[in-house]
Design a protein around this motif. Structure first.
Motif, PDB file in Angstrom:
ATOM      1  N   HIS A  66       0.840  -1.198   0.000  1.00 22.93           N
ATOM      2  CA  HIS A  66       0.000   0.000   0.000  1.00 22.93           C
ATOM      3  C   HIS A  66       0.875   1.247   0.000  1.00 22.93           C
ATOM      4  O   HIS A  66       1.829   1.352   0.776  1.00 22.93           O
ATOM      5  N   ASP A  67       0.539   2.177  -0.894  1.00 21.71           N
ATOM      6  CA  ASP A  67       1.147   3.502  -0.907  1.00 21.71           C
ATOM      7  C   ASP A  67       2.676   3.441  -0.970  1.00 21.71           C
ATOM      8  O   ASP A  67       3.368   4.211  -0.307  1.00 21.71           O
ATOM      9  N   GLY A  68       3.205   2.514  -1.789  1.00 19.36           N
ATOM     10  CA  GLY A  68       4.650   2.401  -1.977  1.00 19.36           C
ATOM     11  C   GLY A  68       5.335   1.455  -1.021  1.00 19.36           C
ATOM     12  O   GLY A  68       6.472   1.027  -1.266  1.00 19.36           O
ATOM     13  N   TYR A  69       4.693   1.126   0.104  1.00 20.27           N
ATOM     14  CA  TYR A  69       5.277   0.202   1.071  1.00 20.27           C
ATOM     15  C   TYR A  69       4.842  -1.232   0.733  1.00 20.27           C
ATOM     16  O   TYR A  69       3.694  -1.476   0.348  1.00 20.27           O
ATOM     17  N   PHE A  70       5.743  -2.185   0.913  1.00 21.50           N
ATOM     18  CA  PHE A  70       5.380  -3.587   0.753  1.00 21.50           C
ATOM     19  C   PHE A  70       6.139  -4.405   1.793  1.00 21.50           C
ATOM     20  O   PHE A  70       7.244  -4.041   2.231  1.00 21.50           O
ATOM     21  N   ALA A  71       5.533  -5.508   2.213  1.00 23.77           N
ATOM     22  CA  ALA A  71       6.143  -6.336   3.249  1.00 23.77           C
ATOM     23  C   ALA A  71       5.511  -7.722   3.216  1.00 23.77           C
ATOM     24  O   ALA A  71       4.405  -7.914   2.695  1.00 23.77           O
ATOM     25  N   SER A  72       6.219  -8.674   3.778  1.00 24.00           N
ATOM     26  CA  SER A  72       5.680 -10.019   3.942  1.00 24.00           C
ATOM     27  C   SER A  72       6.367 -10.683   5.124  1.00 24.00           C
ATOM     28  O   SER A  72       7.529 -10.395   5.432  1.00 24.00           O
ATOM     29  N   LEU A  73       5.634 -11.544   5.782  1.00 21.70           N
ATOM     30  CA  LEU A  73       6.151 -12.353   6.874  1.00 21.70           C
ATOM     31  C   LEU A  73       5.531 -13.730   6.731  1.00 21.70           C
ATOM     32  O   LEU A  73       4.304 -13.860   6.728  1.00 21.70           O
ATOM     33  N   GLY A  74       6.364 -14.758   6.577  1.00 22.91           N
ATOM     34  CA  GLY A  74       5.821 -16.085   6.352  1.00 22.91           C
ATOM     35  C   GLY A  74       6.751 -17.168   6.842  1.00 22.91           C
ATOM     36  O   GLY A  74       7.928 -16.932   7.137  1.00 22.91           O
ATOM     37  N   ALA A 107      10.683 -16.233   7.086  1.00 24.05           N
ATOM     38  CA  ALA A 107      11.339 -15.212   6.271  1.00 24.05           C
ATOM     39  C   ALA A 107      10.535 -13.921   6.346  1.00 24.05           C
ATOM     40  O   ALA A 107       9.310 -13.944   6.523  1.00 24.05           O
ATOM     41  N   MET A 108      11.230 -12.794   6.196  1.00 25.62           N
ATOM     42  CA  MET A 108      10.578 -11.490   6.248  1.00 25.62           C
ATOM     43  C   MET A 108      11.129 -10.611   5.137  1.00 25.62           C
ATOM     44  O   MET A 108      12.323 -10.652   4.832  1.00 25.62           O
ATOM     45  N   SER A 109      10.241  -9.823   4.536  1.00 25.64           N
ATOM     46  CA  SER A 109      10.648  -8.862   3.521  1.00 25.64           C
ATOM     47  C   SER A 109      10.015  -7.515   3.839  1.00 25.64           C
ATOM     48  O   SER A 109       8.835  -7.442   4.189  1.00 25.64           O
ATOM     49  N   LEU A 110      10.817  -6.447   3.731  1.00 29.60           N
ATOM     50  CA  LEU A 110      10.335  -5.082   3.936  1.00 29.60           C
ATOM     51  C   LEU A 110      10.855  -4.217   2.798  1.00 29.60           C
ATOM     52  O   LEU A 110      12.007  -4.370   2.381  1.00 29.60           O
ATOM     53  N   GLY A 111      10.012  -3.302   2.297  1.00 28.50           N
ATOM     54  CA  GLY A 111      10.485  -2.450   1.225  1.00 28.50           C
ATOM     55  C   GLY A 111       9.632  -1.220   1.020  1.00 28.50           C
ATOM     56  O   GLY A 111       8.488  -1.125   1.503  1.00 28.50           O
TER      57      GLY A 111
END
Length: 748
Positions: free
Chosen positions: A645-653, A688-692
């Protein structure tokens, strides 16, 4: 006697061609920029001709894009409504933003149900181990790139880090099953991991990416997109160059990799499209002789032990190293021949050249104190063509075509004496061939022809019967055969006609059900020729009968699919490597049975958030002994949340891989009483985690930027997986601890 050599054995030496390909990339990347500047500066008043409409979605990576605000756009894996076998599609957004920038296709595909892979060096920083699909080993399922099957000629296995890194992949589709008659490849009977290349952007762009991370890892990736060139009728080019350097997760086991990628698409008129693609990869790495460790070795040497720097030790990095050079090229033609007929043809070549220094030992023919080792070479080039013709009528679509491939392979393993400068380890006055474990030329010729008809029986029901004829011919010419050490000049052909039947019924525009009955066939491994008098060897090809049924449901809010399957397996081979001697082990079971259930789902929660889950349960046993198949996880699962959303992206799995068993190499899989040693590991989770964040810019030569952080094994779990058994000792693959990778990309 003159020493056999790689060049002398080969009727076609790949080294001059490989050198030419390297030079091609040096020149091409310099010329690409000049070409793009010149065509963009040229007059643009030439009328553009509308190109042929693409048959599939264009896979174009956009650094910063609109929000993904539905279950369909955020799902890490999903299936299509019109499928006829279980499927998981992994899209470009997941590949670009939610896996490590160093990843290979196995690390990406690991998110799918019924897929498991073990990486001991870090994500994409070494070849994956035990990559299984529904319990099928790597040499029992197919891997393709833009529909072109590739793999080793001896056993159809693959080298996950040796061809296409993540930035050269636009999409991965995991097909769990042999597919229809039109699905071609050496090993389709176990399934297909289908990779698709990235497409060029419609506008000019230059995208540099720099990544740094754990293990001293650096990755530089440069991508140039020409955009649509109106003066060339809308032609588009994408060119990439990548350099990756890392120490890896294992001690004294560094790796470096150089990769180049070029794809050019040229519309011709309004109904034809020509494509040229080339991918080149060179990798050098230190490969530990101890790829697996006993628990005692793990406790003594450490969990991250790979190699040391002691030149008196067989574990010295100086005696354990490899270089691998690969390339794949194709020229494709896709054309609407008429309103009802369409042609799709790819003529291709690919090559693999592996030079491995391995298996060091102390005590050579010249001196009991000298360090010896082996130089193993595996060098092959394949040439082939994939042809597909389709015809649409009022009642359905007829598909026909074929696949032909010829592969020439030079293989040898020769003993060396490092104390004498690395010359061949032979006794004075003896035959030069005594230094060779084996030295051979083998060739493989494959032909497949198919026809199928997708009959639209009713508005919602499509029934597709099909038939495929396939033929495999193996040739071997060797003065010193593997295992037997005797000469052999021999060939054998296996062929069979296979039948397929599938159906898909659309219950509504959002819900479908499907079923499939399909036969599978796999030609025997080259090791069938490593026995005395192979002409008397009655080992039959591997064959399967597959039964599977499933359903797919898709809306913007929720998408899900599930299936059940049963596979009746004849002539199941057990091929392994002795963890002590590194020699091949082989056994054959009369039959096995695999059955299970698989499912995947994504639910859009709102405000940019979604949740996903997938999993599989697999029961895989030998028919006669009722023993569990070795190295087959009993289940898999994945759970996670995603945000965009609004340029931010993330995932945690998290990904779960279930428990599995291994047996001593003396096992007779048809007799439970033959088990002399068994090891097993329980299931485990890895997070795993991703932030951007990314932003488009205006009024600047920088069009956009993207920042990203990827963390694997987030909770630093200490895990190991049983790989093989020797007597009472279990040998483990040790998984690496927590790792992180930070990236910045610019679009210029």
């Amino acid at each position: 006697m003159t020493l056999p050599s790689k060049a002398r054995h080969a009727s076609f030496d790949v080294r001059p061609l490989a050198s030419s390909i390297r030079q091609f990339y040096r020149i091409a990347f310099l010329c690409t920029a000049a070409l793009t500047v010149s065509v963009n500066a040229a007059a643009t008043d030439v009328p553009a001709v509308t190109p042929v409409k693409p048959a599939t979605q264009q896979l174009q990576e956009v650094e910063v894009r609109a929000d993904a605000n539905s279950a369909i756009t955020q799902a890490p894996v999903q299936a299509e409504l019109n499928i006829t076998q279980p499927q998981s599609v992994i899209g470009l957004d997941y590949i670009s933003n939610h896996v490590a920038p160093t990843a290979d296709y196995s690390a990406i595909a690991n998110i799918a149900p019924a897929v498991s892979t073990i990486g001991v060096s870090g994500p994409g920083l070494g070849e994956s181990k035990q990559m299984t699909l529904r319990g099928f080993n790597d040499n029992q399922y197919n891997v393709t790139y833009d529909g072109i099957p590739f793999g080793d000629t001896n056993d159809f296995s693959h080298h996950t880090s040796s061809y296409f890194p993540a930035k050269m992949i636009g999409e991965i589709t995991v097909d769990r099953g042999p597919g229809g008659a039109s699905q071609i490849g050496e090993a389709t009977f176990g399934g297909t991991v289908a990779l698709r290349s990235k497409d060029a952007l419609d506008t000019f762009s230059f995208i540099p990416t720099v990544s740094v991370g754990s293990y001293g890892t650096t990755l530089t990736h440069l991508e140039l997109d020409s955009g649509r060139i109106d003066s060339l009728n809308g032609g588009k080019l994408i060119a990439s160059a990548q350099y990756n350097d890392t120490d890896t997760a294992r001690t004294n086991s560094p790796m470096s990799r150089k990769t180049g990628y070029i794809k050019y698409v040229q519309p011709v008129g309004s109904s034809t499209e020509l494509t040229f693609l080339s991918n080149y990869n060179y990798i050098r790495f230190n490969n530990p002789d101890k790829t697996t460790l006993t628990q005692q070795q793990i406790d003594t040497l450490g969990r991250n032990f790979g190699l040391n720097t002691d030149r008196t030790s067989t574990d010295c990095y100086c005696y354990n190293y490899q270089t691998k050079e690969t390339d794949l090229e194709y020229f494709g033609v896709r054309s609407a021949l008429s309103e009802t007929w369409q042609l799709d043809n790819k003529t291709y070549t690919y090559a693999y050249d592996n030079d491995s220094h391995e298996s060091p030992y102390i005590g050579t023919k010249a001196s009991k104190k000298n360090m010896g080792g082996y130089d193993k070479v595996n060098s092959y080039r394949a040439w082939g063509d994939v042809l597909a013709l389709s015809h649409v009528d009022d009642n359905g679509q007829f598909n026909t075509g074929g696949w032909y491939e010829f592969t020439h392979n030079d293989r040898y393993s020769v003993a060396l004496d490092y104390g004498l400068g690395g010359i061949h380890d032979v006794k004075p006055g003896s035959s030069d061939l005594t230094a060779y474990k084996y030295t051979m030329v083998d060739r493989l010729r494959t032909t497949q022809l198919y026809a199928e008809y997708a009959w639209h029986a009713t508005d919602g029901l499509t029934i597709t019967p099909g038939v495929k004829y396939l033929s495999f011919t193996r040739y071997i010419n060797t003065p010193r055969n593997q295992t037997t050490k005797t000469p052999l000049n021999y060939s054998k052909t296996w062929d069979k006609t296979l039948g397929y039947l599938s159906a898909n019924y659309m219950l509504s525009s959002e819900w479908s059900v499907y079923g499939q009955l399909a036969q599978g066939f796999l030609a025997p491994n080259l090791n069938q020729f490593y026995v005395p008098h192979p002409e008397n060897n009655r080992t039959s090809p591997q064959q399967t009968m597959n039964y599977q049924f499933g359903t797919v449901y898709k809306t913007d809010r929720f998408n899900a699919d599930a299936d059940v399957f049963m596979i009746d397996y004849k002539n199941f081979p057990l091929v392994g490597t002795d963890p002590v001697t590194h020699e091949d082990t082989f056994a054959l079971a009369k039959g096995a049975r695999l059955k299970g259930i698989e499912a995947e789902a994504t639910y859009y929660l709102g405000d940019g958030f979604s949740a996903y889950a997938n999993g599989s349960v697999i029961d895989a046993k030998f028919k006669r002994s009722r023993l569990d198949l070795p190295n087959v996880p009993s289940s898999t699962a994945a759970l996670g949340v995603m945000f965009d959303h609004d340029g931010y992206f993330a995932s945690l799995g998290e990904k779960y891989i279930g428990g599995q068993k291994v047996y001593d190499g003396s096992l007779n899989p048809d007799n439970a009483a033959s088990v002399t040693g068994v090891g097993q590991t329980g299931g485990f989770w890895r997070a795993a985690m991703s932030l951007g964040y990314g932003q488009n810019l205006s009024g600047s030569f920088i069009k956009s930027y993207k920042l990203r952080l990827q963390v694997d094994n987030l909770f630093d779990a200490k895990q190991q997986v049983a790989d093989s058994q020797k007597g009472k000792d279990t040998y483990y693959l040790v998984l690496p601890g927590r790792s992180w990778f930070a990236s910045v990309s610019l679009a210029l």
